[in-house]
Write an enzyme that holds these catalytic residues in place. Structure first.
Site, PDB file in Angstrom:
ATOM      1  N   LYS A  38       0.860  -1.195   0.000  1.00  0.00           N
ATOM      2  CA  LYS A  38       0.000   0.000   0.000  1.00  0.00           C
ATOM      3  C   LYS A  38       0.888   1.233   0.000  1.00  0.00           C
ATOM      4  O   LYS A  38       2.000   1.212   0.532  1.00  0.00           O
ATOM      5  CB  LYS A  38      -0.867   0.019   1.272  1.00  0.00           C
ATOM      6  CG  LYS A  38      -2.111   0.860   1.143  1.00  0.00           C
ATOM      7  CD  LYS A  38      -3.211   0.057   0.479  1.00  0.00           C
ATOM      8  CE  LYS A  38      -4.547   0.715   0.530  1.00  0.00           C
ATOM      9  NZ  LYS A  38      -5.605  -0.232   0.124  1.00  0.00           N
ATOM     10  N   GLY A  82     -22.411   5.713   2.176  1.00  0.00           N
ATOM     11  CA  GLY A  82     -21.321   6.132   1.283  1.00  0.00           C
ATOM     12  C   GLY A  82     -21.788   6.065  -0.153  1.00  0.00           C
ATOM     13  O   GLY A  82     -22.341   5.045  -0.594  1.00  0.00           O
ATOM     14  N   GLY A 131     -19.754   7.084  -2.852  1.00  0.00           N
ATOM     15  CA  GLY A 131     -18.592   7.229  -3.746  1.00  0.00           C
ATOM     16  C   GLY A 131     -18.618   6.081  -4.744  1.00  0.00           C
ATOM     17  O   GLY A 131     -19.648   5.429  -4.940  1.00  0.00           O
ATOM     18  N   ASN A 132     -17.488   5.820  -5.366  1.00  0.00           N
ATOM     19  CA  ASN A 132     -17.421   4.773  -6.393  1.00  0.00           C
ATOM     20  C   ASN A 132     -17.948   3.424  -5.872  1.00  0.00           C
ATOM     21  O   ASN A 132     -18.768   2.774  -6.518  1.00  0.00           O
ATOM     22  CB  ASN A 132     -15.956   4.657  -6.850  1.00  0.00           C
ATOM     23  CG  ASN A 132     -15.737   3.523  -7.818  1.00  0.00           C
ATOM     24  OD1 ASN A 132     -15.483   2.404  -7.403  1.00  0.00           O
ATOM     25  ND2 ASN A 132     -15.873   3.784  -9.093  1.00  0.00           N
ATOM     26  N   GLY A 169     -19.781   2.629  -2.976  1.00  0.00           N
ATOM     27  CA  GLY A 169     -21.175   2.648  -2.506  1.00  0.00           C
ATOM     28  C   GLY A 169     -22.158   2.800  -3.649  1.00  0.00           C
ATOM     29  O   GLY A 169     -23.189   2.118  -3.692  1.00  0.00           O
ATOM     30  N   TYR A 170     -21.840   3.685  -4.586  1.00  0.00           N
ATOM     31  CA  TYR A 170     -22.755   3.920  -5.711  1.00  0.00           C
ATOM     32  C   TYR A 170     -22.949   2.641  -6.518  1.00  0.00           C
ATOM     33  O   TYR A 170     -24.082   2.228  -6.794  1.00  0.00           O
ATOM     34  CB  TYR A 170     -22.226   5.053  -6.608  1.00  0.00           C
ATOM     35  CG  TYR A 170     -22.907   5.070  -7.955  1.00  0.00           C
ATOM     36  CD1 TYR A 170     -24.266   5.406  -8.058  1.00  0.00           C
ATOM     37  CD2 TYR A 170     -22.226   4.693  -9.110  1.00  0.00           C
ATOM     38  CE1 TYR A 170     -24.916   5.370  -9.297  1.00  0.00           C
ATOM     39  CE2 TYR A 170     -22.865   4.665 -10.347  1.00  0.00           C
ATOM     40  CZ  TYR A 170     -24.201   5.004 -10.431  1.00  0.00           C
ATOM     41  OH  TYR A 170     -24.848   4.949 -11.636  1.00  0.00           O
TER      42      TYR A 170
HETATM   43  N1  GLU Z   1      -7.406   0.032  -3.231  1.00  0.00           N
HETATM   44  C1  GLU Z   1      -8.156  -1.153  -3.517  1.00  0.00           C
HETATM   45  C2  GLU Z   1      -8.221  -2.061  -2.310  1.00  0.00           C
HETATM   46  O1  GLU Z   1      -8.053  -1.620  -1.184  1.00  0.00           O
HETATM   47  C3  GLU Z   1      -7.690  -1.849  -4.790  1.00  0.00           C
HETATM   48  C4  GLU Z   1      -6.268  -2.285  -4.795  1.00  0.00           C
HETATM   49  C5  GLU Z   1      -5.776  -2.780  -6.126  1.00  0.00           C
HETATM   50  O2  GLU Z   1      -6.544  -2.816  -7.073  1.00  0.00           O
HETATM   51  O3  GLU Z   1      -4.592  -3.162  -6.197  1.00  0.00           O
HETATM   52  O4  GLU Z   1      -8.519  -3.222  -2.411  1.00  0.00           O
END
Ligand code: GLU
Length: 432
Positions: free
Chosen positions: A102, A230, A232-233, A235-236
């Site tokens: 991350k 929510g 956003g992407n 929740g929607y």
């Molecule tokens: N940010 C998203 C997650 O937390 C997607 C991560 C990704 O596609 O590598 O799962």
């Protein structure tokens, strides 16, 4: 917020330790599951401003590190580390040949102009380009980052590589970032994938529980009711696809408030209304008719306490906690946000018989299609949206099945089961 990261990290460590111990793993193996492989913490400049950023690579036993990059003023090392750890678990649960990572930058992107955002994204990409790559670490969008930002980062990464003579082919260079715009090597279906995957998981769960949700008496079966926090992407799309699949969406919210329409609302009409009015709280809609007779505004807290069949926290961390856990009435909770239920509330609700689908399974549709994007790039393929969705459905149903099975067989929660499955796969105890 500083504490939220610390708490999240402690919770992730606690459940990993508990699970690993129950699997009889040695303390050395447990330490390797807890400690990340690399913690990259760096400072970088954009003009006169200095930013702090991270890329934390937790575990790559199953494949390249994989996970998003978040831009947020409250990002901190513990939070990025916790999320990287959860990505290792999520990828293993989803059956992907990927590990966990991350990234994050302390910044409020809402205060930046488009140009400043681009410069920041490019500068961050230059900083991490030293330790990412298609077979090493594959970043993606997360909170406040999106396909456009991925395109800037991918371009910057490519420029940087040219100066180093990397030997990577252009399709391999593309595979270094996922969640790109479709015209820049992204996959069809990636934007919708997290919400879509969550609905597939809900359907698979309901197929197992049919009798509990639709009361057999009374002739006509009622549609299961859903409340989504929510808009956003994630929740929607969750709300939209659940409505398409015949669920009755009765409540939706954004950061400004919620609406409750007992007869069921139209997700599309609510979106249109939100665009006009600036928030969903001002919308009272049924079908194409918006009228105050049909619904009422409620708070985000009240949404969580509604008497619905399915509750979907798809916004923030820790929204279901010791303060409100006794008031939750939903029979099923689908964790579409990362970490929306605190450990204490999780135990309390599970004890009470609430079925909670953990984030590492419920929202794994996003990273699953990120993997499919990576796969298409590596193999120089371009799949149709139908092909992507079909594969997503197969993969997420398979993931659900193995977690459900273990949970029933061992009489443990879905979360406990998910962590067991993941740890077994990561430590190669099982090849299932
Ligand atoms: N940010 C998203 C997650 O937390 C997607 C991560 C990704 O596609 O590598 O799962």
């Amino acid at each position: 917020m500083e504490n939220t990261g610390k708490k999240m990290l402690e919770s992730a460590h606690e459940i990993i330790k508990k699970t690993a111990k129950s699997l009889g793993l040695s303390s050395e193996v447990i330490t390797r599951l807890i400690e990340p492989d690399f913690i990259h913490e760096f400072n970088f400049s954009v003009g006169k401003k200095i930013y702090k950023g991270w890329r934390i690579q937790h575990n790559n036993t199953l494949g390249p590190y994989k996970g998003g990059i978040r831009f947020h003023p409250n990002v901190n090392r513990d939070e990025v580390q916790a999320l990287a750890t959860l990505m290792s678990v999520k990828c293993a649960v989803a059956g992907l040949p990927m590990g966990g990572g991350k990234g994050g930058v302390i910044v409020n992107p809402k205060e930046l102009s488009e140009k400043e955002l681009e410069e920041l994204s490019r500068a961050y990409a230059r900083a991490i380009s030293l330790f990412i790559g298609p077979y090493v670490d594959v970043p993606a969008p997360d909170v406040n980052t999106n396909p456009k930002i991925m395109a800037w980062m991918a371009e910057e990464y490519e420029k940087n590589l040219k100066s180093q003579n990397s030997g990577l082919k252009s399709n391999e260079v593309l595979a270094t970032f996922s969640g790109k715009p479709v015209e820049k090597g992204g996959s069809l279906g990636r934007t919708e994938a997290t919400g879509r995957g969550g609905v597939y998981v809900l359907q698979a769960l309901l197929a197992k529980l049919r009798s509990k949700i639709n009361p057999p008496a009374g002739g006509q079966k009622s549609k299961p009711t859903v409340a989504v926090q929510g808009f956003g992407n994630v929740g929607y799309y969750f709300a939209k696809f659940s409505e398409d699949m015949g669920f009755k969406v009765v409540s939706l919210s954004d950061s400004k408030g919620a609406i409750y329409v007992t007869e069921g609302l139209s997700v599309e009409t609510t979106l249109k209304c939100k665009k006009e009015k600036g928030s969903v709280a001002g919308c009272y809609c049924r079908g194409s008719v918006c009228d105050v007779r049909f619904g009422k505004p409620i708070s985000n807290d009240a949404l969580l306490e509604l008497p619905v069949d399915v509750l979907v926290p798809a916004a923030l961390e820790n929204v279901i906690n010791a303060q409100n856990m006794a008031k939750i009435k939903a029979k099923i909770i689908i964790e579409m946000a990362n970490g929306p239920i605190t450990e204490e509330a999780y135990e309390y609700l599970t004890e009470k018989g609430v079925i909670i689908v953990p984030d590492v399974l419920a929202n794994s549709g996003g990273v699953t299609v990120s993997y499919l994007e990576w796969y298409q790039n590596i193999h120089n393929e371009k799949w149709t949206e139908a092909a992507v969705n079909k594969r997503l459905k197969e993969m997420i149903e398979k993931a659900f099945e193995s977690i459900w099975k273990k949970s029933v067989a061992k009489r443990i929660s879905l979360k406990q089961s998910a962590f067991e499955v993941a740890i077994e796969r990561i430590t190669k105890l099982s090849t299932a």
